[in-house]
Design an enzyme around this catalytic site. Structure first.
Site, PDB file in Angstrom:
ATOM      1  N   HIS A   7     -14.046  -0.530  10.204  1.00 21.54           N
ATOM      2  CA  HIS A   7     -14.053   0.652  11.082  1.00 21.54           C
ATOM      3  C   HIS A   7     -13.135   1.728  10.542  1.00 21.54           C
ATOM      4  CE1 HIS A   7     -10.731  -1.823  12.825  1.00 21.54           C
ATOM      5  NE2 HIS A   7     -10.118  -0.661  13.003  1.00 21.54           N
ATOM      6  N   HIS A  79      -6.393   5.370  10.768  1.00 22.57           N
ATOM      7  CA  HIS A  79      -6.433   4.319   9.751  1.00 22.57           C
ATOM      8  C   HIS A  79      -7.874   3.935   9.448  1.00 22.57           C
ATOM      9  CE1 HIS A  79      -6.335   1.776  13.488  1.00 22.57           C
ATOM     10  NE2 HIS A  79      -7.157   1.005  12.796  1.00 22.57           N
ATOM     11  N   GLU A 130      -5.748  -0.980   7.470  1.00 20.96           N
ATOM     12  CA  GLU A 130      -5.767  -2.237   8.222  1.00 20.96           C
ATOM     13  C   GLU A 130      -6.664  -3.207   7.471  1.00 20.96           C
ATOM     14  OE1 GLU A 130      -7.613  -1.869  12.080  1.00 20.96           O
ATOM     15  OE2 GLU A 130      -6.737  -3.744  12.801  1.00 20.96           O
TER      16      GLU A 130
HETATM   17 CO    CO Z   1      -8.163  -0.686  13.598  1.00 23.75          CO
END
Ligand code: CO
Length: 134
Positions: A7, A79, A130
């Protein structure tokens, strides 16, 4: 080592307005808003055919994205999340390569119920990364 883009997370100052933009203007499928108190965010998931967008809004006084929105009041990309097969092995490789893992270096359970780690933006082209064990 890294696999699929899981994502892209966008911090937004107005979650309802951002949700409406993705749903009504861009024509995307969006989830209901979900409070994730352990992460200090309220999140709306935008489901795309090949990945997800997460709209993040601060929840509580110690939200990790409050400072980001102070610096970028209109919101912005916060992020990006890549999938890895084995988060412990990924962490060990990154540390060995000299990259900085945020926090205590131990994976935490992320917004999707899977182990995650965050990597220092200064080591990765100015982008907070991440890693999620898929
Ligand atoms: Co995230």
């Amino acid at each position: 080592m890294i696999g699929r883009l899981n994502h892209v997370a966008i911090a937004v100052p107005d979650l309802a307005a951002a949700t409406a933009t993705y749903r009504d203007t861009l024509g995307a499928a969006v989830s209901a808003a979900q409070d994730l108190p352990e992460h200090g965010v309220t999140v709306v998931f935008v489901e795309l055919p090949n990945t997800k967008i997460e709209l993040l809004h601060p929840l509580g006084d110690t939200s990790p994205i409050s400072a980001f929105l102070t610096k970028t009041p209109s919101g912005g990309i916060h992020h990006i999340c890549y999938e890895v097969d084995d988060i412990g092995a990924a962490r060990d490789r990154l540390v060995q390569k000299g990259a900085r893992v945020l926090g205590d270096g131990q994976p935490k359970i992320g917004a999707h119920g899977k182990p995650v780690l965050f990597l220092h933006p200064k080591d990765f082209c100015g982008s907070l990364i991440e890693l999620e064990q898929a």
